[in-house]
Structures are given as structure tokens and as C-alpha cells.
Design an enzyme around this catalytic site. Structure first.
Site, short mmCIF file in Angstrom:
data_model
loop_
_atom_site.label_atom_id
_atom_site.label_comp_id
_atom_site.label_asym_id
_atom_site.label_seq_id
_atom_site.Cartn_x
_atom_site.Cartn_y
_atom_site.Cartn_z
NE ARG A 54 -3.55 -0.42 2.57
CZ ARG A 54 -3.12 -0.86 3.76
NH1 ARG A 54 -2.35 -0.10 4.51
NH2 ARG A 54 -3.47 -2.05 4.20
CE1 TYR A 67 -13.05 17.46 -15.34
CE2 TYR A 67 -12.73 16.58 -13.14
CZ TYR A 67 -12.90 16.38 -14.49
OH TYR A 67 -12.90 15.13 -14.98
CG ASP A 114 -7.31 20.63 -11.49
OD1 ASP A 114 -6.37 20.36 -12.27
OD2 ASP A 114 -8.39 20.01 -11.50
CE LYS A 126 -8.42 14.51 -18.20
NZ LYS A 126 -8.91 15.54 -17.30
C1 LIG Z 1 -9.78 15.32 -16.18
C2 LIG Z 1 -9.58 16.31 -15.12
C3 LIG Z 1 -9.55 15.94 -13.79
C4 LIG Z 1 -9.86 14.54 -13.33
O1 LIG Z 1 -9.02 13.58 -13.79
P1 LIG Z 1 -9.52 12.05 -13.89
O2 LIG Z 1 -8.22 11.32 -13.96
O3 LIG Z 1 -10.35 11.97 -15.12
O4 LIG Z 1 -10.27 11.74 -12.65
C5 LIG Z 1 -9.32 16.91 -12.85
N1 LIG Z 1 -9.12 18.20 -13.20
C6 LIG Z 1 -9.13 18.59 -14.48
C7 LIG Z 1 -8.91 20.02 -14.79
C8 LIG Z 1 -9.39 17.67 -15.48
O5 LIG Z 1 -9.44 18.07 -16.73
#
Ligand SMILES: *Cc1c(COP(=O)(O)O)cnc(C)c1O
Length: 396
Positions: A54, A108, A180, A205
Site C-alpha cells: 500500500r 471542473y 488544479d 491527461k
Molecule cells: C480530467 C480532469 C480531472 C480529473 O481527472 P480524472 O483522472 O479523469 O479523474 C481533474 N481536473 C481537471 C482540470 C481535469 O481536466
């Protein structure tokens, strides 16, 4: 920088050679040589020390280390099974019942859902503020405000916040600032260096880059890193070594991919801007776009994700436009090698601030968000061009 390629993770002790990438270490149990070592193991909690699955093993540690080296001023990086898990893990580590969270109004949608769902359930109140207006942030402040969640640029409407100013104000009020930073990533915006306390990425991403893996991360200085790490261990949010190896592989080409998709994205944004059927292009890299000055001041890179709004038309015409695209997939996410298109309906999500473009009622705004991949720019433009023809027929 080794970026996670430590000799002990890419080779065998006593042998002078090794492999390029760390192996996939699949493990739940880690073995101890004897009882004394097992007991001594309790005293430490850090990457690089075998303990139990973990807490990860070399594949996850290698990815964390590489991400930490990409993030100026980071003490460490915690991995989460998705970007949303990173947002949730960080907010739960920072907030307690009775606290108030300030959230930028361009956040988001899953971040908003988290605020209205789990956070509301545990007695955390969220107040939204206008991402482009420092006064709106000040107005939302209150003695119980404990943290602020920023997203810049907002991943739908693309406004850039004055992150250094907001982070400084948050600090003055004894609050934690969380960003973020998925759009620019650490190479495009050095979040901690600009005063942010905790910076989040959806590694799904740009880092993953191939639309085949989900992961998230949070990096912080020494004052927050240890708490984030312990919280994620309490919640049991370990990531799989296979996934970590995929993300690590993606990371090696992330810089090149970002350069290419940002350059193609900017070229397409400039092409769109010239069109009579486009009312507004929302792309921070584009001169004249909302937030462009802040992007120029604070950022060292961009990416191929941006939006545009049609001049007039209907929701049905916008849908026909997206359906007509051949090279763009219809689907969520971005940062992959392949281009994507999704509808943009800002009226649906905002609560604290108006759609920021004068003279346009948000209920009548129909837009498209484009995630530009690695295809040829000319091919993508030709595809968009033919879709505009379909849009014009559907819009009458
Ligand atoms: C896609 C995204 C997330 C979340 O990511 P996941 O891996 O799909 O959970 C968070 N913040 C932003 C700005 C995003 O575009």
C-alpha cells in the site's frame, strides 16, 4: 536528473549495467530479513523503503520521484488512482467539519460535485467566487475559510486566475491554496514557486498521454506533503505498478507532445478567430483571449485544450458540427495523441459569476471544447472547415 531511474530500480545490485526504465514491481507483501528489520520498519514512512504494497514499490516511487523533480520546490508527490481521487484526497486531508472551502467558479464539474456531495455531508460549506475578480474572492472570505481550490485556466471556459495574488491572499488569511494545474502541468506553470501550497494534476491527461490510463497526483512543500501522504495511506489509495509504469513512460515524451499540441492548438485558435461564424475563441495562448496577459506573465507553456463559441446558431447546429467531425473523437478527457471535441454549455455549471463575455447571454451560448492531439494541423483545419459548412446548414 535521473527522474526516477535510480540504479537500484533499473538494475541488480553488484552488476554494473541495467535497463532504461524501472521494472514493474508487482507486490503486496514486502519481505523482511528478520524480526528486527520488521520491527524497525515501523519507524519510517517514505518512498524508497520497502514496507507493504500500500506504500508502493519502486515503480510507483520512480514515478513520484520523477514528478517531484519536475515540480520546483516540491518536497514530494503523492499518487492517486485518478485526477478526481487526487482532488478528493487533498480536500479531505485539508478540511474538517465546520470549515469553509472557497472554490473558483470555473472549476471542473466533478470538483463542484464533490463540494456539494461528500464535503457538504461532512459539514464543509463551499462558496464559489468569480475566477477573474479578486474582489469576489475577498467577498467570499470568512473566519472559517480554511482552503481555496483554484483551477487555472478553467478547463471549460479557460479563464486564467491571478494565481500568485490569490495564493498570497489565501496565505494572509491562514488558508491553504490548492491548484488544479492539469492544463499547463508543472512544465507550463510552476505552481509552488508561484505561492500555491498544494498542486494537483490529472496524470490521465498530459502525463499518460495515450488515453489508456487514469491517475492523479498532488505535490507540495514539506509543510503539506507528509499530511497528504499519510491521508492517502489511511484512505488506501494506492496505484497499480502497471499503471505507474505507463504514466512514467508517457512522462518521457510529455514535453515534446505538449509543444506539438500547443503549437497546433494555437494555429487552429488563430484560424478560428478569423472566421465570421465564430464569436469568441477562449484560448489563453491567443492574444486577445481572456486571461492572455496573465498567461504571458506567469506561464512557460500551454497545451492544445481550448474552447470556442459560435456566432449565433442553435444547440442542434452545434451538435451537428460535432457529429460532422471526422478526425475528432467525441469523448471526455484530453491530453491524448488524438483530438477530441465536446460541447460547451457554460450556463449549466456556473453559479457565482456571469459568463464573462460582454453582450452574450450565457443561455444562448453554444460552444465546443477542442482537445488538439498530434495529428497534422492542416488535416484538422480541413476537418473543422467542412464541419462549419454542416453547421451553417443546420443553423438556418
Ligand atoms: C480530467 C480532469 C480531472 C480529473 O481527472 P480524472 O483522472 O479523469 O479523474 C481533474 N481536473 C481537471 C482540470 C481535469 O481536466
Amino acid at each position: 536528473m535521473l527522474a526516477g531511474r535510480r540504479p537500484e530500480w533499473t538494475g541488480i545490485e553488484g552488476h554494473p549495467s541495467g535497463v532504461v526504465s524501472p521494472a514493474v514491481w508487482r507486490a503486496s507483501t514486502h519481505l523482511y530479513p528478520d524480526m528486527a528489520a520488521l520491527r524497525a520498519g515501523h519507524a519510517f514512512n517514505e518512498d524508497g523503503r520497502f514496507y507493504y504494497g500500500r506504500r508502493g514499490a519502486p515503480t510507483q516511487w520512480a514515478l513520484s520521484e520523477a514528478l517531484t523533480q519536475l515540480e520546483p520546490e516540491a518536497a514530494g508527490t503523492v499518487l492517486y488512482p485518478s485526477g478526481v481521487a487526487a482532488i478528493a484526497g487533498v480536500l479531505l486531508a485539508v478540511l474538517k467539519p465546520g470549515d469553509v472551502l472557497l472554490m473558483t467558479d470555473n472549476a471542473y464539474e466533478p470538483s463542484r460535485n464533490l463540494a456539494r456531495g461528500i464535503l457538504a455531508d461532512i459539514g464543509v460549506e463551499t462558496r464559489w467566487f468569480d475566477p477573474c475578480d479578486l474582489a469576489s474572492f475577498k467577498a467570499a472570505l470568512c473566519p472559517k475559510a480554511r482552503a481555496v481550490l483554484l483551477e487555472s485556466p478553467g478547463s471549460l471556459t479557460m479563464e486564467v486566475c491571478d494565481v500568485p495574488a490569490l495564493a498570497a491572499m489565501a496565505r494572509e488569511h491562514g488558508m491553504v491554496s490548492i491548484l488544479d494545474n492539469t492544463w499547463a502541468g508543472p512544465t507550463g506553470f510552476a505552481a509552488l514557486r508561484h505561492g500555491v501550497d498544494i498542486t494537483l494534476l490529472a496524470l490521465t491527461k498530459h502525463a499518460g498521454g495515450h488515453s489508456d490510463v487514469m491517475m492523479g497526483s498532488a505535490a507540495a512543500g514539506p509543510e503539506w506533503f507528509d499530511r497528504l501522504r499519510r491521508h492517502s495511506q489511511m484512505l488506501g489509495t494506492v496505484v497499480s505498478p502497471d499503471d505507474a509504469a505507463l504514466v512514467l513512460r508517457g512522462l518521457r515524451t510529455m514535453g515534446l507532445r505538449l509543444e506539438r499540441s500547443a503549437a497546433t492548438g494555437l494555429r487552429i485558435a488563430q484560424w478560428l478567430e478569423q472566421r465570421a461564424d465564430v464569436a469568441k475563441v477562449l484560448c489563453p495562448m491567443l492574444a486577445g483571449s481572456p486571461g492572455h496577459e496573465l498567461w504571458q506573465r506567469d506561464f512557460t507553456g500551454g497545451c492544445g485544450l481550448f474552447s470556442f463559441v459560435f456566432k449565433g446558431g442553435t444547440g442542434a447546429a452545434r451538435d451537428a458540427f460535432i457529429d460532422a467531425l471526422q478526425l475528432f473523437g467525441i469523448g471526455y478527457s484530453w491530453g491524448g495523441f488524438e483530438s477530441l471535441a465536446t460541447p460547451l454549455d457554460p450556463a449549466r455549471v456556473r453559479t457565482a459569476s456571469a459568463w464573462p463575455f460582454a453582450g452574450m447571454d450565457s443561455a444562448d451560448v453554444f460552444g465546443v471544447r477542442l482537445a488538439i492531439g498530434l495529428e497534422d494541423a492542416g488535416d484538422l483545419i480541413a476537418d473543422l472547415e467542412q464541419a462549419f459548412t454542416i453547421w451553417a446548414q443546420a443553423a438556418v
